[in-house]
Structures are given as structure tokens and as C-alpha cells.
Design an enzyme around this catalytic site. Structure first.
Site, short mmCIF file in Angstrom:
data_model
loop_
_atom_site.label_atom_id
_atom_site.label_comp_id
_atom_site.label_asym_id
_atom_site.label_seq_id
_atom_site.Cartn_x
_atom_site.Cartn_y
_atom_site.Cartn_z
N TYR A 109 0.44 -1.14 0.19
CA TYR A 109 0.09 0.20 0.14
C TYR A 109 1.18 1.35 0.31
CZ TYR A 109 -3.30 3.45 2.38
OH TYR A 109 -4.29 4.44 2.09
N ASP A 146 9.12 2.54 -0.87
CA ASP A 146 8.52 2.94 -0.63
C ASP A 146 8.58 3.39 1.21
OD1 ASP A 146 4.51 3.39 0.60
OD2 ASP A 146 6.64 4.38 1.22
N LYS A 151 5.87 9.79 8.17
CA LYS A 151 5.11 9.20 9.57
C LYS A 151 6.31 9.70 10.19
CE LYS A 151 2.78 4.89 7.81
NZ LYS A 151 1.16 5.03 8.17
P1 KE4 Z 1 -0.38 8.30 4.43
O1 KE4 Z 1 -1.49 9.47 2.83
O2 KE4 Z 1 -0.89 7.56 4.48
O3 KE4 Z 1 0.41 9.62 5.11
O4 KE4 Z 1 0.87 7.42 3.93
C1 KE4 Z 1 0.20 6.39 3.22
C2 KE4 Z 1 1.14 5.37 3.30
C3 KE4 Z 1 2.23 5.38 1.90
N1 KE4 Z 1 3.16 4.50 2.37
C4 KE4 Z 1 2.98 3.10 3.21
C5 KE4 Z 1 4.07 1.96 3.17
C6 KE4 Z 1 2.35 3.58 4.25
O5 KE4 Z 1 1.75 2.52 4.63
C7 KE4 Z 1 1.56 4.34 3.84
C8 KE4 Z 1 -0.08 4.94 4.91
N2 KE4 Z 1 -0.27 4.11 5.82
C9 KE4 Z 1 -1.11 3.45 6.49
C10 KE4 Z 1 -1.16 2.03 7.95
N3 KE4 Z 1 -0.89 0.95 7.35
C11 KE4 Z 1 -1.98 4.25 7.08
C12 KE4 Z 1 -3.32 4.16 8.13
C13 KE4 Z 1 -4.58 4.34 7.55
O6 KE4 Z 1 -4.58 4.81 6.53
O7 KE4 Z 1 -5.14 5.33 8.06
#
Ligand code: KE4
Length: 430
Positions: A147, A242, A270
Site C-alpha cells: 500500500y 516506499d 510518519k
Molecule cells: P499517508 O498518505 O496515509 O500519510 O501514507 C500513505 C502510505 C504510504 N506508504 C506506506 C508504506 C504506508 O504504510 C502508508 C500509510 N499507512 C497506513 C497504515 N498502514 C496509514 C493508516 C491509514 O490509512 O489510516
């Protein structure tokens, strides 16, 4: 075990649903995958969170990864307060942005230049656009179960929210937006090679989580990252790691340091925001110089590099850079993971245990999990029961089997012992 009331959280959820889609600002928070209503939090401190019904929990979600120092670490709070006293945003350059960029460049040698954005999604979206602009090619390879945020082009069999909702991909994404995205099995280098053999000249980039954290935790098989590096090198495609989850968490220099494989670009998020909204993408200067205003590839953001987030990120990376930091985190994570494995074995619960550094996952399956297909064999009903039984015992775990359990530097031996006692009890109930 004292019974817990969730009455105020339930009432709050009812109110929230009247004005917020699903009552949440991000789908996975709604407890859809584990059932029941989400818990509303009032505050956090260190390794603990406190809900609006007065219940206390040991927190292993850590805001999905950013809180590697725990909740409201003193140095981060002080840094943000100091920044705020001088202004929250200017929409103009500030030296804090340069300071954080310099820190990232020092800690991650493959990043020669870095651009701040406001989320991991923005980081991956921008990185893909830049890779396509730089190479003049359109095709992008991603991996099923990884993801990368809700980018149209990458929301194809994503492994976090969409998979948890059981509907990989999403309506609203025109066929044309994913026509150039190839979603291949994670850890399967032969299939990647086959695709390159068939369409090498068209592939702009390969993007992956170097350690998958959105279908539970799945490390790269030996040779997988090296194989991707070799293929992208050979065919002049851009290799994008990523590291939104793994960056600064797995090692000071992220997963690329741990595995010794150097990508062309890296996306971050993060931890670099220390709990405030920050994303970033960076890499080789010859690629990054293609981004506006120096280059033709456009990307922008009103609050990109804002002083508060920069201050939080800087204070966080300062703490993470301490030479004993990752060894200490490793000890805590190894101890915690051992407790889960021992408890599952003692209770005879079929489970596959995965851990890389402070990324931990207990897959409720009797198979081995090396990719999305393996993750899908999990008994999600059993995970749901596990989640709720741990919740009422004061342990806050991700409300989905397909996520990562995070431990922070401030989780104590007592926290781990309390968690161990709860997991031993709960595994016997599954
Ligand atoms: P954000 O747009 O949510 O800040 O980041 C996206 C993203 C990109 N790459 C990786 C590897 C990620 O894990 C994420 C977002 N992670 C999720 C949890 N697995 C965020 C939690 C959510 O979607 O509320």
C-alpha cells in the site's frame, strides 16, 4: 479483569457518523475489519493512550508508525512549541526545512536531494510522476498487497484499507489511470523479470515497500531486493523504495541500510513528522533536479515544509540518531514478539509470526506468509476476537490483521510484561 465501559466512545461514534463519512477520517480506524465501534481517544502519554471513557491502553498502533518516541515526547513538544511561537506557516522558505532536509540526506546516503510534502500519499504520487517525467515512460510496477497511499495509479489491489475492506482497488479510479500499473506478486522476482523481458523499454519505475507492512509484516525474500535493483539498473527504470513505514524505524538509514540495496528514490513519512503531517520524496540529484521549479515536472503544496512539522521531524530524527536507539528498540521488539509466539504455541493457536525490527505481526494462519496470497489465508474472525479480547485487557492493537504492530522506544519492561500476561490469557480463548 475489570469490565470496561465504552459508552462515551459509542455515543461519540454515533455523532461522528452524522457529519463524517463512516465517522472517521481514515477507513481503517472504523474497526470495520474487527467489528464493533472504534475507541475515541482523549490523550496519549508515552506508551499509553487514554480513551474518553477513562480506559487506559498500552498503544501498539503508534498512530500507524509515526510515534517511534511514544506520545508527546518532551523534546518534540518543546520544539513544536518553540516553532509555533514564531509562526505556524509562511508559504515561504525557512531554515528548518533545510535543516530537516540536511538531516535526511545525512542519514540516508541514497537521498542527495529531498522535497517535503504533507503525507505519504503525496510522496508516492509525486515520486511516480517524477519517475515518469524523468524517464519519459509510463508503466509502473507495484506489488500486490503493498500500500502506497490512495494514489489513483497505485490503488490497485492495495494491501491496507482497500484489502481490509475486501475490495482491492476502488471505484472512482478510471481504467485509464491504472492501465499503466502492473501489480505483481511480492517476493516473486521471476515474474518481475518476465515483465521486464516483455516490456522493458516502457517501465518507468518499480515501487515497493522494502519490508511490506500493509498486509501484515512480510520481509523481502533473499535476493528479491537485489534482483529488483539489477533489473531496474539493466533497463534504466527507477527503483523506488516506499519507506514511509520503514524509514528511520528499521535502521537509521531505513530498510535500504538494513538490506544494503540502494534505490534511486525513496518516499518517506510518519517518523519524519514525529506525529505531525509530513511526507517526503528524495533520491539521486539528477532525478530530483527534474522537479519544479528547476525542472519541468510539477509538484507543489501550501503547507509543505511547514515550521511545526519540520520542528517535530527534526526533534524526532535527533532522538532516532542516538547510536543506541535501534539496539534498544530491537531488544524491546524481540522480547515482545517472543511473548506472542510463546503464547500462541502454548495455546496451540496456529499462527505465523513475522518481525523485522520494531515491525511485528502475528498472522492467524497455519501457513507461511511470504506474499498477499499467504496473508489472505489468515482467519480474520480469529484476529477480530483476539483484537477485542486484548482491547478489554488494556492492549490497543491495530484493528486489522493486515497491519503492523509497532513498539516505541518508551515501551517499558512492565508494558511488555502486562502485554505478555494478556496475550497468554487471550490466546487460550481463541
Ligand atoms: P499517508 O498518505 O496515509 O500519510 O501514507 C500513505 C502510505 C504510504 N506508504 C506506506 C508504506 C504506508 O504504510 C502508508 C500509510 N499507512 C497506513 C497504515 N498502514 C496509514 C493508516 C491509514 O490509512 O489510516
Amino acid at each position: 479483569m475489570k469490565t470496561r465501559s465504552f459508552a462515551r466512545s459509542q455515543a461519540a461514534f454515533t455523532e461522528a457518523k452524522k457529519v463524517i463519512p463512516g465517522g472517521v477520517n481514515s477507513p481503517v480506524r472504523a474497526f470495520g475489519s474487527v467489528g464493533g465501534d472504534p475507541v475515541f481517544f482523549e490523550r496519549g502519554k508515552g506508551s499509553h493512550v487514554f480513551d474518553i471513557d477513562g480506559n487506559t491502553y498500552i498503544d501498539y498502533v503508534a498512530s500507524w508508525g509515526p510515534l517511534i518516541l511514544g506520545h508527546v515526547p518532551e523534546k518534540v513538544v518543546e520544539a513544536v512549541e518553540r516553532a509555533l511561537s514564531g509562526g505556524s506557516s509562511f508559504g515561504a522558505p525557512t531554515e528548518r526545512e533545510t535543516a530537516l532536509a540536511e538531516k535526511i540526506v545525512r542519514m540516508v546516503p541514497s537521498i542527495e536531494k529531498v522535497r517535503m510534502v504533507n503525507s505519504g500519499t503525496e510522496a508516492t504520487m509525486s515520486a511516480i510522476r517524477l519517475a515518469r517525467g524523468y524517464t519519459g515512460r509510463s508503466k509502473v510496477i507495484k506489488f500486490i498487497g503493498c500500500y502506497h497511499g490512495h494514489v489513483d495509479a497505485l490503488l490497485v489491489q492495495a494491501g491496507s484499507g482497500p484489502m481490509t475492506l475486501g475490495t482491492p482497488g476502488s471505484p472512482g479510479i478510471p481504467e485509464s489511470h491504472i492501465a499503466d500499473t502492473l501489480a505483481l506478486p511480492y517476493n516473486d522476482i521471476d515474474t518481475v523479470k518476465e515483465v521486464f523481458d516483455n516490456m522493458a523499454g516502457d517501465i518507468a519505475a518499480v515501487i515497493l515497500e522494502p519490508i511490506a507492512g500493509n498486509m501484515g509484516v512480510i520481509p523481502p525474500k533473499d535476493g528479491f531486493l537485489e534482483g529488483l535493483r539489477e533489473l531496474t539498473e539493466k533497463h534504466d527504470s527507477i527503483l523506488i523504495f516506499d519507506e514511509v513505514i520503514t524509514g528511520f524505524r528499521i535502521a537509521p538509514g531505513g530498510a535500504q541500510e538494513l538490506y544494503g540495496v540502494t534505490p534511486d528514490m525513496t518516499t518517506l513519512g510518519k517518523v519524519i513528522g514525529g506525529g505531525l503531517p509530513v511526507g517526503a520524496y528524495g533520491g539521486r540529484a539528477d532525478i530530483m533536479d527534474h522537479i519544479a521549479p528547476d525542472g519541468p515536472v510539477y509538484q507543489a503544496g501550501t503547507l509543505s515544509g511547514n515550521p511545526l512539522a519540520m520542528a517535530a521531524g527534526l526533534a524526532t530524527l535527533e532522538a532516532v540518531s542516538d547510536e543506541s536507539f535501534h539496539d534498544t528498540l530491537e531488544e524491546k521488539a524481540a522480547r515482545l514478539a517472543r511473548e506472542f509466539e510463546t503464547a500462541a504455541n502454548a495455546a496451540g493457536v496456529p499462527a505465523f509470526h513475522a518481525r523485522v525490527g520494531s515491525m511485528i505481526c502475528t498472522f492467524f494462519t497455519d501457513g507461511e506468509v511470504v506474499d498477499f496470497d499467504g496473508a489472505k489465508t489468515c482467519d480474520t474472525d480469529r484476529y477480530a476476537k483476539f483484537h477485542h479480547e486484548m482491547l478489554v485487557r488494556g492492549i490497543y492493537l491495530a484493528p486489522s490483521q493486515f497491519e503492523t504492530m509497532f513498539i516505541s522506544i518508551v515501551h517499558t519492561v512492565e508494558d511488555i510484561e502486562q502485554t505478555a500476561s494478556a496475550v497468554r490469557e487471550v490466546m487460550k480463548l481463541l
